[in-house]
Design a protein around this motif. Sequence first.
Motif, PDB file in Angstrom:
ATOM      1  N   ALA A 183       0.835  -1.209   0.000  1.00 49.38           N
ATOM      2  CA  ALA A 183       0.000   0.000   0.000  1.00 49.38           C
ATOM      3  C   ALA A 183       0.868   1.256   0.000  1.00 49.38           C
ATOM      4  CB  ALA A 183      -0.943  -0.008   1.202  1.00 49.38           C
ATOM      5  N   ARG A 184       1.978   1.252   0.761  1.00 49.65           N
ATOM      6  CA  ARG A 184       2.878   2.420   0.774  1.00 49.65           C
ATOM      7  C   ARG A 184       3.507   2.624  -0.597  1.00 49.65           C
ATOM      8  NH1 ARG A 184       4.021   0.402   5.792  1.00 49.65           N
ATOM      9  NH2 ARG A 184       5.930  -0.629   5.101  1.00 49.65           N
ATOM     10  N   LEU A 185       3.910   1.533  -1.257  1.00 45.68           N
ATOM     11  CA  LEU A 185       4.477   1.654  -2.599  1.00 45.68           C
ATOM     12  C   LEU A 185       3.436   2.215  -3.570  1.00 45.68           C
ATOM     13  CD1 LEU A 185       6.512  -1.662  -2.718  1.00 45.68           C
ATOM     14  CD2 LEU A 185       7.475   0.647  -2.831  1.00 45.68           C
ATOM     15  N   HIS A 186       2.212   1.711  -3.500  1.00 46.14           N
ATOM     16  CA  HIS A 186       1.138   2.213  -4.373  1.00 46.14           C
ATOM     17  C   HIS A 186       0.911   3.704  -4.140  1.00 46.14           C
ATOM     18  CE1 HIS A 186      -0.846  -1.998  -5.124  1.00 46.14           C
ATOM     19  NE2 HIS A 186       0.370  -1.904  -5.628  1.00 46.14           N
ATOM     20  N   ALA A 187       0.955   4.130  -2.874  1.00 48.05           N
ATOM     21  CA  ALA A 187       0.750   5.551  -2.557  1.00 48.05           C
ATOM     22  C   ALA A 187       1.851   6.422  -3.170  1.00 48.05           C
ATOM     23  CB  ALA A 187       0.702   5.745  -1.048  1.00 48.05           C
ATOM     24  N   LYS A 188       3.029   5.835  -3.404  1.00 49.83           N
ATOM     25  CA  LYS A 188       4.147   6.556  -4.033  1.00 49.83           C
ATOM     26  C   LYS A 188       4.096   6.453  -5.553  1.00 49.83           C
ATOM     27  CE  LYS A 188       8.253   5.757  -2.184  1.00 49.83           C
ATOM     28  NZ  LYS A 188       9.388   5.038  -1.545  1.00 49.83           N
ATOM     29  N   GLY A 189       3.057   5.793  -6.085  1.00 54.41           N
ATOM     30  CA  GLY A 189       2.961   5.620  -7.529  1.00 54.41           C
ATOM     31  C   GLY A 189       3.772   4.457  -8.056  1.00 54.41           C
ATOM     32  N   ARG A 190       4.174   3.555  -7.166  1.00 54.91           N
ATOM     33  CA  ARG A 190       4.957   2.368  -7.550  1.00 54.91           C
ATOM     34  C   ARG A 190       4.054   1.146  -7.478  1.00 54.91           C
ATOM     35  NH1 ARG A 190      10.679   3.051  -8.310  1.00 54.91           N
ATOM     36  NH2 ARG A 190      10.425   0.822  -8.350  1.00 54.91           N
ATOM     37  N   PHE A 191       4.045   0.345  -8.558  1.00 54.17           N
ATOM     38  CA  PHE A 191       3.183  -0.827  -8.618  1.00 54.17           C
ATOM     39  C   PHE A 191       4.026  -2.049  -8.982  1.00 54.17           C
ATOM     40  CE2 PHE A 191       0.591   2.860  -9.092  1.00 54.17           C
ATOM     41  CZ  PHE A 191      -0.496   2.577  -8.271  1.00 54.17           C
ATOM     42  N   PRO A 192       4.723  -2.621  -7.987  1.00 50.98           N
ATOM     43  CA  PRO A 192       5.610  -3.747  -8.274  1.00 50.98           C
ATOM     44  C   PRO A 192       4.844  -4.991  -8.721  1.00 50.98           C
ATOM     45  CG  PRO A 192       5.392  -3.442  -5.913  1.00 50.98           C
ATOM     46  CD  PRO A 192       4.693  -2.288  -6.564  1.00 50.98           C
ATOM     47  N   ARG A 193       5.501  -5.795  -9.499  1.00 51.51           N
ATOM     48  CA  ARG A 193       4.990  -7.112  -9.885  1.00 51.51           C
ATOM     49  C   ARG A 193       5.025  -7.989  -8.636  1.00 51.51           C
ATOM     50  NH1 ARG A 193       8.466 -10.683 -14.116  1.00 51.51           N
ATOM     51  NH2 ARG A 193       7.194 -12.585 -14.112  1.00 51.51           N
ATOM     52  N   LEU A 194       3.918  -8.640  -8.310  1.00 48.75           N
ATOM     53  CA  LEU A 194       3.798  -9.434  -7.079  1.00 48.75           C
ATOM     54  C   LEU A 194       3.732 -10.917  -7.418  1.00 48.75           C
ATOM     55  CD1 LEU A 194       1.111  -7.282  -5.215  1.00 48.75           C
ATOM     56  CD2 LEU A 194       3.614  -7.116  -5.065  1.00 48.75           C
ATOM     57  N   ILE A 195       4.750 -11.651  -6.983  1.00 47.11           N
ATOM     58  CA  ILE A 195       4.811 -13.094  -7.217  1.00 47.11           C
ATOM     59  C   ILE A 195       4.848 -13.799  -5.867  1.00 47.11           C
ATOM     60  CG2 ILE A 195       6.103 -15.008  -8.233  1.00 47.11           C
ATOM     61  CD1 ILE A 195       7.308 -13.034 -10.229  1.00 47.11           C
ATOM     62  N   GLY A 196       3.813 -14.556  -5.566  1.00 50.58           N
ATOM     63  CA  GLY A 196       3.813 -15.363  -4.353  1.00 50.58           C
ATOM     64  C   GLY A 196       4.759 -16.540  -4.513  1.00 50.58           C
ATOM     65  N   THR A 197       5.370 -16.959  -3.426  1.00 50.84           N
ATOM     66  CA  THR A 197       6.285 -18.100  -3.460  1.00 50.84           C
ATOM     67  C   THR A 197       5.831 -19.100  -2.400  1.00 50.84           C
ATOM     68  OG1 THR A 197       7.817 -16.985  -1.946  1.00 50.84           O
ATOM     69  CG2 THR A 197       8.217 -16.722  -4.295  1.00 50.84           C
ATOM     70  N   ALA A 198       5.626 -20.332  -2.822  1.00 50.91           N
ATOM     71  CA  ALA A 198       5.078 -21.336  -1.908  1.00 50.91           C
ATOM     72  C   ALA A 198       5.231 -22.722  -2.513  1.00 50.91           C
ATOM     73  CB  ALA A 198       3.598 -21.056  -1.664  1.00 50.91           C
ATOM     74  N   PHE A 199       4.879 -23.710  -1.732  1.00 53.35           N
ATOM     75  CA  PHE A 199       4.726 -25.068  -2.234  1.00 53.35           C
ATOM     76  C   PHE A 199       3.258 -25.248  -2.634  1.00 53.35           C
ATOM     77  CE2 PHE A 199       8.330 -25.337   0.680  1.00 53.35           C
ATOM     78  CZ  PHE A 199       9.275 -25.950  -0.137  1.00 53.35           C
ATOM     79  N   ASP A 200       3.000 -26.113  -3.610  1.00 57.63           N
ATOM     80  CA  ASP A 200       1.630 -26.322  -4.085  1.00 57.63           C
ATOM     81  C   ASP A 200       0.669 -26.731  -2.971  1.00 57.63           C
ATOM     82  OD1 ASP A 200       2.222 -25.651  -6.725  1.00 57.63           O
ATOM     83  OD2 ASP A 200       2.649 -27.720  -7.308  1.00 57.63           O
ATOM     84  N   CYS A 201       1.176 -27.442  -1.952  1.00 60.16           N
ATOM     85  CA  CYS A 201       0.304 -27.907  -0.870  1.00 60.16           C
ATOM     86  C   CYS A 201      -0.275 -26.762  -0.043  1.00 60.16           C
ATOM     87  CB  CYS A 201       1.050 -28.879   0.041  1.00 60.16           C
ATOM     88  SG  CYS A 201       2.352 -28.103   1.027  1.00 60.16           S
ATOM     89  N   GLN A 202       0.208 -25.537  -0.265  1.00 64.64           N
ATOM     90  CA  GLN A 202      -0.301 -24.383   0.481  1.00 64.64           C
ATOM     91  C   GLN A 202      -1.537 -23.761  -0.175  1.00 64.64           C
ATOM     92  OE1 GLN A 202       4.173 -23.171   0.989  1.00 64.64           O
ATOM     93  NE2 GLN A 202       2.940 -21.718   2.147  1.00 64.64           N
ATOM     94  N   ARG A 203      -1.925 -24.306  -1.330  1.00 63.41           N
ATOM     95  CA  ARG A 203      -3.127 -23.800  -2.006  1.00 63.41           C
ATOM     96  C   ARG A 203      -4.362 -24.230  -1.235  1.00 63.41           C
ATOM     97  NH1 ARG A 203      -4.661 -24.731  -8.406  1.00 63.41           N
ATOM     98  NH2 ARG A 203      -6.831 -24.081  -8.259  1.00 63.41           N
ATOM     99  N   VAL A 204      -5.302 -23.292  -1.085  1.00 63.59           N
ATOM    100  CA  VAL A 204      -6.567 -23.564  -0.405  1.00 63.59           C
ATOM    101  C   VAL A 204      -7.715 -23.248  -1.361  1.00 63.59           C
ATOM    102  CG1 VAL A 204      -5.596 -23.125   1.891  1.00 63.59           C
ATOM    103  CG2 VAL A 204      -6.676 -21.243   0.632  1.00 63.59           C
ATOM    104  N   GLU A 205      -8.906 -23.667  -0.985  1.00 58.81           N
ATOM    105  CA  GLU A 205     -10.069 -23.476  -1.858  1.00 58.81           C
ATOM    106  C   GLU A 205     -10.355 -21.998  -2.114  1.00 58.81           C
ATOM    107  OE1 GLU A 205     -12.999 -24.498  -4.403  1.00 58.81           O
ATOM    108  OE2 GLU A 205     -11.670 -25.935  -3.415  1.00 58.81           O
ATOM    109  N   ALA A 206     -10.466 -21.212  -1.050  1.00 59.37           N
ATOM    110  CA  ALA A 206     -10.773 -19.783  -1.218  1.00 59.37           C
ATOM    111  C   ALA A 206     -10.325 -19.007   0.011  1.00 59.37           C
ATOM    112  CB  ALA A 206     -12.265 -19.572  -1.438  1.00 59.37           C
TER     113      ALA A 206
END
Length: 195
Positions: free
Chosen positions: A146-169
Amino acid sequence: MNSAAIDIKDRLRTGALARRDALDPGFRARVSAGLGEAAGALGVAPGSVVSGFWPIRSEIDLRPLMAALADGGGRLCLPAILDRTTIAFREYVPGMPLIDMGFGTKGPGADAAVLDPDLMLVPLAAFDAAGNRIGYGAGHYDRAIARLHAKGRFPRLIGTAFDCQRVEAVPAEAHDAPLGEILSESGLRLFPLAP
């Protein structure tokens, strides 16, 4: 945040972290070691600032990936916990001395430059097919984004995890920053994910 969403997130977080903890340590190490090969798939231009993180507990270990990104000309940074609500991203050069940041993680000292990431490799406890994530509960990354967005910066966001961390919703709320991509043992994938 409403109490029902908090309860659901706590339950999903606990289940996803238990599944991650149950993974064979050798498997976790092999996946982490192979992440260096994913550097090319990220398409990071030389000079781009990439935030990673030092692994804690059974997290996916980004150090091989960060080393490969640095070899390709990427400029790295790691989160530094400034207080209970704030993180800053300090420049990291592989091999430099790190200090204890609390919560079991490490980062560069106060003399390191503070950078604004162009790409953020985001830690998480759980994620869903739409790109919603559950962190560890402190909200550091949502506030930093949110602080980056307020500065006009919109970084590419890549989550990093193992597949077993996926949940339904994940019960996403207005302050939750959705991810654009996920990097796991299945490779780099765009959200939304196929069923």
